[in-house]
Design a protein around this motif. Structure first.
Motif: not given
Length: 454
Positions: A255-284
Motif C-alpha cells: 500500500f505504501i510503495f504503490e499508493f502514489s503509483n499512477p499505473n497501479t493504486l493511485q487511480p483507485l478509491d481508498w477501499g479498492s487501494k486496500f483491497l488490491a494491496s491485500y490481494f497482492q500480499s496474499v498471492v505471493p
C-alpha cells in the motif's frame, strides 16, 4: 552380455517415490496436452509448451508460456485442472483415496510415503489425516466454487459461470494460479478486471490462505473449536501467527510503495487501494493470480514480492517456498543471538537442534539454487536481472506470478524454469534425500573446533 542391476522397487525411498511419481504425472499430462484435441484450434501443441504447462499445473505453480483461456480447449482445460488437483493434494493422497474406497489396507511403505508427502514427523494417525485432507478440500472447493459461480453469473451465462466458478476454486485452493479469463478480458489478464470486487477478492484470497496454511493446521483449528480443552499445537501457532504477520506487513508495505503509483493504486478509491494491496500480499504465498499489472509495480514492490515468494506457504500445504515455519525459526535464531541466549524459544517451547539445522540447511540450499539459476538465465536470456530473479523465485516458490518473461524464454530457459518448479514442489531437501544414498550411522566423532564468526 553384461547384466544391469536395477534397484528393486522395495528399496526405493519415500522421497524417490515422490520424485518419480510427480515426474510420471507430468509426462502423462504432457502427452495429453500435445494432442490436437487439447488446443482451441485443434492443432498439436509443441512438446516444450505442453511440458511446461503440465509441470506448472502438477507443481501447482501457474507460470505459463501460453494463455490458458485462449490456447487450450475444454479438454485441455480439464486435463490442466486434474493435474492441479492431483499435484496440489499429492498423488499419494489421491492414491490413498482410491485405496480407501476399495477398502484396501494401507501398507507401511505407503504410510511412510504419505508421511513424507505431508511433511509429517510421525506416521501416527496419517491415514486419518488423509481422510480429513480429502474432506476439507472437497468442502472448501465446493463452497468457493458456489460463491464464485454466483458472482460470475452476473457477467456470463450460468453454465459458463458454473464451470468458471468450480475451475477457479480448484485452481485457487491448490495455490495454482491458473485462470481462464483470457477470452473475456485479454490474454494473461488474470483477475485485473475484478480489482475492486470485494466478493471475488475475498473468496479468492480465502481459498489461497486455506490452501496455504496447511491441512494439519486446518485440522488442528477445527479440533480446537470442537473441544476447547485441546490446545493448538506449536506448529499451528507458528504457522498461523507467521502467516498473519506476513499478510499484514505485506499489505501495508505494498500500500505504501504503490499508493502514489499512477499505473497501479493511485487511480483507485481508498477501499479498492486496500483491497488490491491485500490481494497482492496474499498471492505471493504461493498462488499466482494478480489483480494489478505486475509489470507496472515499482521495483521496490517487485523485490518485496520476491521476498514473500521465497518464504512461501506453510508445511503440509499446497504451496511452496522455504515455508513460514522455517522463516519463523530463522527469525527466532536472530532474536536469540541478539539477546545472548543459548536456545531458540517460541511460544515457551525450546526448539530441537535438528529442527534448527534443517531450517538453516533448507534456506541456504534454496538461496544457492535461486542465485545459481538466476545467474544461468542472466547469461542465456536477454532480459533485465530483476525480471529473471522474479521469475526464478516464482518458479521455486511454485507461485506463478510473472513479469511477462516466461512466454519470451528460449527453449533452454523454459526447461530450466520447469526444473525449478519441479524442485520447488518437492522441496530442495526432499530432492536431496531422493538423490543421496541411505544415511549411515557415524562410528566416531572428530574433536570440537572453534571458528571466529563476524
Amino acid at each position: 552380455m553384461v547384466k544391469i542391476n536395477i534397484l528393486p522397487l522395495r528399496h526405493i525411498t519415500p522421497p524417490q517415490v515422490l520424485a518419480l511419481g510427480f515426474a510420471c504425472i507430468i509426462f502423462f499430462g504432457t502427452f495429453l496436452l500435445t494432442l490436437p484435441i487439447s488446443s482451441e484450434d485443434s492443432s498439436p501443441t509443441s512438446f516444450i509448451n505442453a511440458l511446461f504447462t503440465a509441470t506448472s499445473a502438477t507443481c501447482v505453480t501457474g507460470l505459463v508460456t501460453v494463455d490458458s483461456g485462449t490456447h487450450w480447449s475444454k479438454f485441455g482445460e480439464i486435463v490442466i485442472i486434474f493435474l492441479i488437483q492431483i499435484g496440489g493434494l499429492g498423488f499419494m493422497t489421491m492414491g490413498t483415496l482410491i485405496a480407501l474406497l476399495s477398502r484396501r489396507k494401507i501398507s507401511l511403505k505407503e504410510r511412510l510415503i504419505l508421511q513424507e508427502s505431508l511433511n509429517q514427523t510421525s506416521m501416527e494417525g496419517i491415514v486419518r489425516l488423509i481422510r480429513k485432507v480429502l474432506l476439507y478440500a472437497l468442502v472448501i472447493e465446493s463452497i468457493g466454487g458456489l460463491l464464485l459461480t454466483i458472482r460470475f453469473a452476473y457477467d456470463m451465462p450460468f453454465g459458463q459461470a458454473l464451470y468458471y466458478g468450480i475451475w477457479h476454486a480448484i485452481s485457487m485452493f491448490n495455490n495454482a494460479g491458473f485462470d481462464l479469463f483470457g477470452p473475456i478480458t485479454g490474454p494473461f489478464s488474470s483477475f485485473t478486471s475484478y480489482v475492486s470486487d470485494p466478493l471475488v477478492n475475498f473468496v479468492v484470497t480465502s481459498l489461497i490462505i486455506l490452501g496455504g496454511i496447511g491441512f494439519i493446521v486446518i485440522a488442528d483449528v477445527l479440533e480446537y473449536r470442537k473441544r476447547k480443552s485441546i490446545k493448538l499445537s506449536l506448529h499451528s501457532k507458528v504457522a498461523l501467527s507467521t502467516s498473519a504477520a506476513l499478510l499484514l506487513i505485506g499489505t501495508i508495505v505494498i500500500f505504501i510503495f504503490e499508493f502514489s503509483n499512477p499505473n497501479t493504486l493511485q487511480p483507485l478509491d481508498w477501499g479498492s487501494k486496500f483491497l488490491a494491496s491485500y490481494f497482492q500480499s496474499v498471492v505471493p504465498r504461493t498462488a499466482g493470480p494478480n489483480s494489478l499489472d505486475l509489470t507496472a509495480l515499482r521495483q521496490a514492490t517487485q523485490f518485496f514480492i520476491i521476498v514473500l515468494m521465497f518464504i512461501g506457504a506453510s508445511p503440509g500445504s499446497t504451496g511452496g517456498g522455504i515455508k513460514t515455519t522455517t522463516f519463523a525459526i530463522l527469525i527466532g535464531a536472530i532474536v536469540t543471538i541478539i539477546r545472548g541466549k543459548d536456545n531458540i524459544t517460541i511460544f515457551r517451547y525450546r526448539l530441537a537442534q535438528d529442527r534448527i539445522f534443517k531450517a538453516i540447511t533448507l534456506t541456504v540450499l534454496a538461496m544457492f539454487l535461486v542465485v545459481f539459476v538466476t545467474m544461468i538465465l542472466s547469461t542465456i536470456e536477454d532480459a533485465q536481472f530483476l525480471k529473471i530473479l522474479f521469475e526464478v523465485t516464482s518458479a521455486f516458490g511454485t507461485v506463478g506470478l510473472s513479469l511477462g518473461l516466461t512466454p519470451e524464454l528460449s527453449v533452454l530457459g523454459k526447461i530450466i524454469i520447469a526444473c525449478m518448479m519441479f524442485i520447488g514442489r518437492l522441496g530442495p531437501l526432499t530432492l536431496a534425500y531422493a538423490l543421496t544414498p541411505k544415511k549411515e550411522k557415524e562410528l566416531f566423532k572428530y574433536p570440537e573446533g572453534k571458528i571466529t564468526i563476524g
